[in-house]
Scaffold this active site. Sequence first.
Site, PDB file in Angstrom:
ATOM      1  N   HIS A  63      -1.491   7.331   4.693  1.00 19.89           N
ATOM      2  CA  HIS A  63      -0.542   6.214   4.826  1.00 19.89           C
ATOM      3  C   HIS A  63       0.837   6.502   4.236  1.00 19.89           C
ATOM      4  CE1 HIS A  63      -0.463   1.537   5.302  1.00 19.89           C
ATOM      5  NE2 HIS A  63       0.229   2.175   6.237  1.00 19.89           N
ATOM      6  N   CYS A 120       0.790  -1.232   0.000  1.00 19.26           N
ATOM      7  CA  CYS A 120       0.000   0.000   0.000  1.00 19.26           C
ATOM      8  C   CYS A 120       0.825   1.285   0.000  1.00 19.26           C
ATOM      9  CB  CYS A 120      -0.962  -0.005   1.181  1.00 19.26           C
ATOM     10  SG  CYS A 120      -0.303  -0.767   2.675  1.00 19.26           S
TER      11      CYS A 120
END
Length: 440
Positions: free
Chosen positions: A59, A4
Amino acid sequence: SAVCTPSRYALLTGEYPFRKNLWFPVFLKSGLRIDTERTTVGDLMKRAGYATACIGKWHLGFGEKTPNWNGDLKPGPLELGFDYYFGVPVVNSHPPFVYVENHRVLGLVSEDPLQYGKGAKTKVFPEKMGLELIGGADAAHTLYDDNYVGTRLTEKSLIWIKDHKDQPFFLYLATTNIHHPFTPHPRFQGSSECGRYGDFVHELDWIVGEILHTLQEHNLTENTLVIFTSDNGGMLNQGGQAAWKQGHRMNANLLGFKFDAWEGGHRVPFIARWPDKIESGSVSDQLISNIDLMATLATLTDQTLNPNEGPDSFDILPALISNDQEPVREHLVQMASRKTHLALRSGNWVYITAKGGGGFSGTRPGEHLLGGPAALKFAGQVNSDIEDGRIKKGGSSAQLYNLKLDPSQRKNVIRKFPVRARLMRFKLEEIRKESSSRNL
């Protein structure tokens, strides 16, 4: 990337994450992983006069060295070309389980700060990690209800679109659907035949529908390019294993799962809608990547990238708007979560630098980290280098597959085509050595 954080880095910067030694997700104490001097897609669109927003999962870290959760979270999205940010600062499976708006944690009060080592006032779900890594801040935690994150991010996105409907705008909406824990809104609970996983997919479908409906409502459909894609392939965690047993194949017939160098780790849907520009229902088998967003948006906004801007990004517009089959890129480097497992895609061929998938290595069904050969055994997937959930002894040290003939990567043909494998390894080394691959 099949991971990710590096995948998001690639999308926003147009640069291969391995150039920054970025292989794995960043978490609670990580500083910003993108140099504020590097041009991002946000910068590019602002330069063209667009309003810009990032809503959802970030993130990519905050701050110079580590985030100041009780102060200004900067640098962050606002220092990377976005006018507005609202969302989940890390990921919905890891703390701090709060919302951030622009530079501040939403709902934070000075008399009740976030503190490392304290319990967090948030719900407990399977696969929700680190509840006690940072806590306190009850007011901030109370605003964050896992079952309502998807609808909250959608509401913020719709409001932002309506507020900017009279000017050019660029929205990067990064949903938490369908990252674990699977926490669908109550209206979607029980709506599928595949448990919480399927319900969460249903909610994602609704989110996309709300965005498209809002564009239509404000007569923006014809002049808006919408791209739907994912940061990596589906993961065979505990919830994924349950969904698999119920018949759901999150990566279709592709080998492997999130974190792997195999196709199941990184080959994802890429759906683009632009009426009168992109033919409805058309399909392309062109080799493209999310890293190509930078160069493509530069073309769309009549900008020329400097050599250090989006150094690994290619213009994929011809693949979207025409039937021209001339390849938009000749090669693509793909990353697993381990440095040992780089891969090079060239035409129909893919070369992987090591044995196995290069992802998670849990061996027991039920484990959150189930991956690699053991995951193939669980899923009933076949690969010539794997037997009974283990890598065969005496096998080749690298892998080569023809994806046109063998899309499921059942047969490693590196011993049959050693010259091709060697040439691809040389090309990969050349790309790694240079600071840019756009002209290679």
